[in-house]
Design a protein around this motif. Structure first.
Motif, short mmCIF file in Angstrom:
data_model
loop_
_atom_site.label_atom_id
_atom_site.label_comp_id
_atom_site.label_asym_id
_atom_site.label_seq_id
_atom_site.Cartn_x
_atom_site.Cartn_y
_atom_site.Cartn_z
N SER B 65 0.91 -1.54 -0.03
CA SER B 65 -0.13 -0.03 0.07
C SER B 65 0.62 1.36 -0.14
N THR B 66 2.13 1.19 0.07
CA THR B 66 2.93 2.27 0.23
C THR B 66 3.49 2.62 -1.03
N ASP B 67 3.47 1.83 -2.02
CA ASP B 67 3.91 2.53 -3.19
C ASP B 67 3.71 3.59 -3.83
N ALA B 68 4.58 4.31 -4.16
CA ALA B 68 4.29 5.93 -4.73
C ALA B 68 4.04 5.64 -6.27
N VAL B 69 5.16 4.84 -6.85
CA VAL B 69 4.91 4.61 -8.37
C VAL B 69 3.83 3.81 -8.87
N ALA B 70 3.07 4.10 -9.68
CA ALA B 70 1.92 3.55 -10.24
C ALA B 70 2.30 2.14 -11.17
N ILE B 71 1.36 1.30 -11.02
CA ILE B 71 1.82 0.13 -11.75
C ILE B 71 1.30 0.59 -13.25
N ASP B 72 2.00 0.28 -14.02
CA ASP B 72 1.54 0.23 -15.66
C ASP B 72 1.37 -0.97 -16.42
N ASN B 150 16.12 -7.05 -25.75
CA ASN B 150 14.92 -7.31 -26.62
C ASN B 150 13.61 -6.93 -26.05
N ASP B 151 13.22 -5.72 -26.44
CA ASP B 151 12.10 -5.06 -25.89
C ASP B 151 10.80 -5.87 -26.22
N GLU B 152 10.93 -6.90 -27.12
CA GLU B 152 9.75 -7.68 -27.69
C GLU B 152 9.35 -8.70 -26.63
N TYR B 153 10.43 -9.28 -25.99
CA TYR B 153 10.33 -10.18 -24.89
C TYR B 153 10.36 -9.82 -23.31
N THR B 154 10.80 -8.54 -23.14
CA THR B 154 10.92 -7.97 -21.78
C THR B 154 10.53 -6.46 -21.35
N ALA B 155 9.88 -6.41 -20.47
CA ALA B 155 9.45 -5.19 -20.34
C ALA B 155 10.21 -4.63 -18.89
N PRO B 156 10.54 -3.33 -18.88
CA PRO B 156 11.04 -2.59 -17.79
C PRO B 156 10.55 -2.69 -16.27
N LEU B 157 11.41 -3.20 -15.31
CA LEU B 157 10.50 -3.46 -14.11
C LEU B 157 9.95 -2.01 -13.51
N SER B 158 10.26 -1.01 -14.08
CA SER B 158 9.57 0.13 -13.50
C SER B 158 8.07 0.22 -14.11
N LYS B 159 7.67 -0.58 -14.95
CA LYS B 159 6.35 -0.83 -15.31
C LYS B 159 5.50 -1.50 -14.10
N LEU B 160 6.25 -2.12 -13.20
CA LEU B 160 5.42 -2.78 -12.15
C LEU B 160 5.55 -1.38 -10.84
N GLY B 161 6.19 -0.36 -11.10
CA GLY B 161 6.27 0.34 -10.14
C GLY B 161 7.56 0.47 -9.35
N PHE B 162 8.45 -0.27 -9.71
CA PHE B 162 9.78 -0.46 -9.06
C PHE B 162 10.83 0.84 -9.48
N THR B 163 11.66 1.28 -8.75
CA THR B 163 12.65 2.26 -9.01
C THR B 163 13.97 1.52 -8.71
N ASP B 164 15.13 2.06 -9.39
CA ASP B 164 16.39 1.65 -9.17
C ASP B 164 16.60 1.27 -7.82
N ALA B 165 16.24 2.31 -6.84
CA ALA B 165 16.81 2.47 -5.53
C ALA B 165 16.06 1.13 -4.73
N ASP B 166 14.87 0.69 -5.31
CA ASP B 166 14.20 -0.59 -4.56
C ASP B 166 15.43 -1.63 -4.34
N PHE B 167 16.32 -1.66 -5.37
CA PHE B 167 17.11 -2.90 -5.67
C PHE B 167 18.51 -2.53 -4.89
N SER B 168 18.52 -1.35 -4.39
CA SER B 168 19.80 -0.89 -3.53
C SER B 168 20.25 -2.03 -2.70
N GLY B 169 19.53 -2.93 -2.16
CA GLY B 169 19.80 -3.98 -1.05
C GLY B 169 20.43 -5.05 -1.76
N CYS B 170 20.37 -5.38 -2.97
CA CYS B 170 20.72 -6.36 -3.73
C CYS B 170 22.24 -6.43 -3.97
N TYR B 171 22.81 -7.50 -4.20
CA TYR B 171 24.09 -7.63 -4.48
C TYR B 171 24.20 -6.83 -6.20
#
Lengths: 345, 490
Positions: B65-72, B150-171
């Motif tokens: 419920s706390t997500d700021a970016v909308a899901i596209d 290849n954009d035909e096969y994959t869409a950016p994760l930002s479409k799900l409302g993620f920003t690069d900062a969300d993954f700052s905890g990852c390796y």
């Protein structure tokens, strides 16, 4: 005198129903066989590295595959060498599988159809011998890998005691060996197909008029004479058919050579031209080399056609041809006489 | 009429005959290796591992419920389909996900595509073209670049409302691999895959006199030492015990330690590294420091773990869980999943860092452009790659090395992970050290899978003496690599 009604009925044609009934086959054939077939020929003359909008390159693909590559042109060297290595494998494996297969099948077919041999359980043996053909090639490859695999724990190596490191017996490397692997593939092919060939030859023998065999028996022919003088000559047509189908099948052999390996890399010593075709357009998913694959298919097609024609030429009915030739000459002669007013020297 | 009949018969005959020689254009009905098991994801005979997992109940409120970016992404689908070539990971993920998020129970399904990574690589494209439901799908390190670029096969994760900062905890390396050429994040990984050397403690004590993994490490902490130890072990065992399991295992360590990428500007790079590895492999093969089995040939690869013909294996995170390669190397479990088949070996293995840090494979979650379950997809990705609480839960649930150093550090510090296969040793404490050193930035290319196959093929010929010299081996390698479309070889 036929009435008008009779005439009308006579001219009702049922042929159109025939055409409707055979239509589905042609529709399916045009879409799923003829189109891909023509597409293969078209692709053979187009560039590699994509799926759409390929440039026309003429005979370049054929040249790369067939011509001796230039020094340091590793790509051409790779493709050329691989193709010829695989072609050699194909021919070796086919010859090594066809000859024993036809000999074994013919022998068994003669035994099974011989009136004098009272063999119990004929039906049982026919079924059992046909059985390997029913198993999918993938399972067969799996089976033979566990029987003859390179591992110390394959059946053959366990029998030799390789599974006990104390003994220090080096395991046999049959699958990765050059000739051992080829012989194994030949054996698998014979084992899988001799039952099928046998059934085919049997039907050919059963098609021969039985009274011929009976007559031969009465005249005192032994079984060898019966075979060479009656069975074999009359079996010629079905033999030609077997030879042809086996040749086409043999040149396109794919499944066992493709699957008889462990790990990611296909065994180069048994890989066939069909494997080359598959490999070329599978190597780089994003940039498939359809051109080389298609060109190799076309080369295979040409070879098959030539060999097929050769088989027919060798097996042609010489007596009939001789007669036809004579008749033509006689007609010519007759015409000439009619024209020239019977002048002859 | 007769002529027509004849020509029809002729056409039909030709039709049947000609089906014999077409090649491309149709899907080749190849029963590709269903008999061999060489995907780089866990062996498919996974036993149930839910019993001893200690699920934390603190997942509490998820933060959807706390997500700021909308899901596209549209919300028209009823089920989230996750595509993969094996259910080992995805099924466990779904189990864990729906357990902690009961509202999604029955709404996530695993769809099988292909039976190993290499097959999925080709079959995803076909599957997408079929227009069937595809929301998320799993990509493997060796060929991920083909898809995310290849954009035909994959869409950016930002479409799900993620920003690069969300993954700052990852390796960081997992993020850079999941980013396409234009800097757009296309895929996120739920795991990091550092590897280590796993060895038989009883044999090590017998031949080397070491009792603990700490004592073992000095014997194997560089390749020189490793070779030296291999020689000692070979002598002390009367020639029967090798130090490394297979060339394939050694290769996994080496392939990571390559300084350059395999291809630069689509040109094959051959450097000193190739010679170093080829020489080492030849030395090991000729002297019996490595067994002559092949990796993934289950027939021999696992039994050597019990019969004393190898001291140990090179294994990484996903080789160490229940029902995994290590379990098989120890003889496997009875059908109840509790009783070891070979009680003499079970739990005898220990883990130590080995000659160098390395990583093996790894899988990424990517978003299909046809995704029609935005919310579930977002929560699923978030659950496994962003949210630390749920990632910790999953790490303990599956024994997975999750893609978050903070979480892994916590698990190591808490000492909450004990691996029965390693006699209770915590593999994460060893792997955590190497994971932080993993750096694959710029080392992955779209050609890797094929180039590595070509290289290994050439090296195998070299060690077996099928090619006479190193130069011949390189020529062989070049010839093979050159047939990869798009790659230039000089």
């Amino acid at each position: 005198m036929a009435t008008a009604a009779q005439k009308r009925i006579k001219s009702v044609s049922y042929a159109k129903y025939g055409y409707i009934f055979i239509l589905p086959f042609f529709v399916v054939y045009f879409i799923f066989s003829l189109y891909p077939l023509l597409q293969t020929f078209i692709l053979a003359f187009h560039a590699n590295g994509g799926r759409t909008n390929l440039a026309f390159v003429g005979l370049d693909n054929f040249k790369t595959i067939l011509a001796t590559p230039a020094e340091n042109d590793f790509k051409a060297m790779g493709i050329h060498d691989t193709f010829w290595r695989y072609m050699k494998n194909t021919v070796i494996i086919w010859v090594g599988n066809f000859i024993p297969q036809i000999a074994l099948s013919l022998l068994l077919a003669v035994w099974f159809t011989d009136l004098r041999v009272k063999m119990p359980g004929k039906g049982f043996f026919k079924v059992v011998m046909y059985m390997p053909n029913i198993i999918t090639a993938a399972s067969v490859a799996g089976l033979y890998l566990s029987l003859f695999g390179d591992s110390s724990y394959s059946v053959i190596n366990m029998l030799r005691g390789c599974n006990n490191p104390e003994l220090g017996v080096e395991p046999l490397k049959i699958i990765t060996g050059v000739w051992s692997a080829r012989v194994l593939v030949m054996f698998i092919q014979v084992w899988m197909w001799f039952g099928n060939t046998m059934i085919m030859l049997m039907s050919g023998i059963q098609g021969i008029n039985e009274s011929l065999f009976e007559a031969a028996e009465i005249d005192g022919a032994n079984s060898r004479q019966t075979f060479w003088k009656i069975t074999f000559p009359l079996l010629k047509t079905i033999m030609v058919y077997t030879l042809l189908t086996s040749m086409i099948g043999g040149l396109q052999m794919f499944d066992i050579p493709f699957m008889l390996h462990t790990g990611n890399v296909i065994n180069e010593n048994i890989a066939t031209v069909a494997v080359f075709v598959y490999q070329m357009f599978h190597k780089n998913f994003a940039k498939p080399s359809f051109g080389y694959s298609a060109a190799a298919s076309v080369i295979l097609f040409v070879i098959t056609s030539i060999l097929g024609a050769l088989v027919f030429w060798v097996q042609r009915d010489k007596d009939a041809m001789e007669k036809a030739k004579k008749r033509r000459q006689q007609i010519k002669e007759a015409k000439r006489r009619a024209k020239g007013g019977g002048f002859s020297i | 009429m007769n002529a027509l009949k004849k020509s029809l018969a002729l056409i039909a005959t030709l039709a049947i005959a000609s089906t014999a020689f077409y090649a491309c254009g149709t899907d080749t009905p190849a029963n590709t290796d269903s008999t061999t098991e060489d995907s780089t994801v866990e062996d498919s005979t996974v036993e149930d591992s839910t019993e001893d997992s200690t699920p934390t109940d603190d997942n509490g409120e998820d933060s959807s419920s706390t997500d700021a970016v909308a899901i596209d992404v549209p919300e028209t689908g009823d089920k989230l389909s996750v595509l993969c070539w094996t259910g080992d990971d995805v099924e466990k993920m779904i189990e864990n996900f729906t357990k902690n998020k009961p509202e999604y129970a029955g709404k996530v399904e695993y769809v099988n595509v292909g039976s190993k990574g290499q097959e999925a690589r080709e079959q995803y494209a076909t599957y997408f073209a079929g227009g069937e439901d595809a929301d998320l799908f799993v990509l493997e390190a060796d060929w991920i670049l083909e898809y995310i670029n290849n954009d035909e096969y994959t869409a950016p994760l930002s479409k799900l409302g993620f920003t690069d900062a969300d993954f700052s905890g990852c390796y960081p390396y997992t993020v850079s691999i999941g980013t396409d050429n234009n800097g757009v994040l296309k895929a996120a990984s739920w795991q990091a895959t550092p590897g280590a050397y796993v060895y038989r403690a009883d044999l090590a004590e017998e031949y080397l006199g070491v009792k603990t993994p700490e004592e073992m490490q000095p014997f194997v902490d560089s390749w020189d030492k490793f070779t030296e130890t291999a020689k000692t072990v070979k002598e002390k065992s009367g020639g029967k015990c090798a130090m490394a399991d297979t060339l394939g295992g050694m290769w996994q360590v080496w392939q990571y330690n390559r300084k350059n990428a395999w291809a630069k500007d689509d040109k094959l790079v051959i450097d000193d590294y190739c010679k170093e590895y080829a020489d080492l492999a030849k030395n090991y093969w000729d002297n019996g420091y490595v067994t002559k089995e092949s990796q993934w040939d289950n027939k021999g690869w696992y039994p050597i773990g019990q019969d004393g013909s190898t001291m140990g294996y090179f294994f990484c995170t996903w080789c160490l869980g229940k029902g995994s390669m290590l379990s098989n190397a120890e003889g496997g479990m009875e059908d109840d999943g509790e009783t070891p088949k070979n009680a003499d070996i079970y739990g005898k293995y220990r883990i130590t860092a080995g000659p160098s840090e390395w990583a093996w494979g790894g899988s990424w979650l990517a978003l299909s452009p046809n995704c029609d379950n935005g919310e579930i997809a977002r929560d699923f990705v978030k659950y496994f790659t962003v949210d630390e609480d749920t990632m910790e839960d999953y790490a303990l649930f599956k024994g997975e090395f999750v893609n978050n150093p903070t979480v892994m550090k916590k698990i190591v510090d808490d000492g909450s992970n004990k691996n029965a296969l390693l006699g209770g040793q915590d593999q994460f404490s060893v792997l955590y050290e190497s994971a932080s050193k993993i750096d694959m930035d710029g080392k992955i290319t779209a050609y890797d899978a094929q180039i590595k196959d070509a290289f290994n093929n050439a090296v195998t010929k070299y060690v077996k003496g099928e090619v006479a010299s190193y130069d011949d081996m390189i020529t062989e390698f070049k010839k093979n690599a050159a047939t990869i479309e798009g790659l230039t070889v000089e």
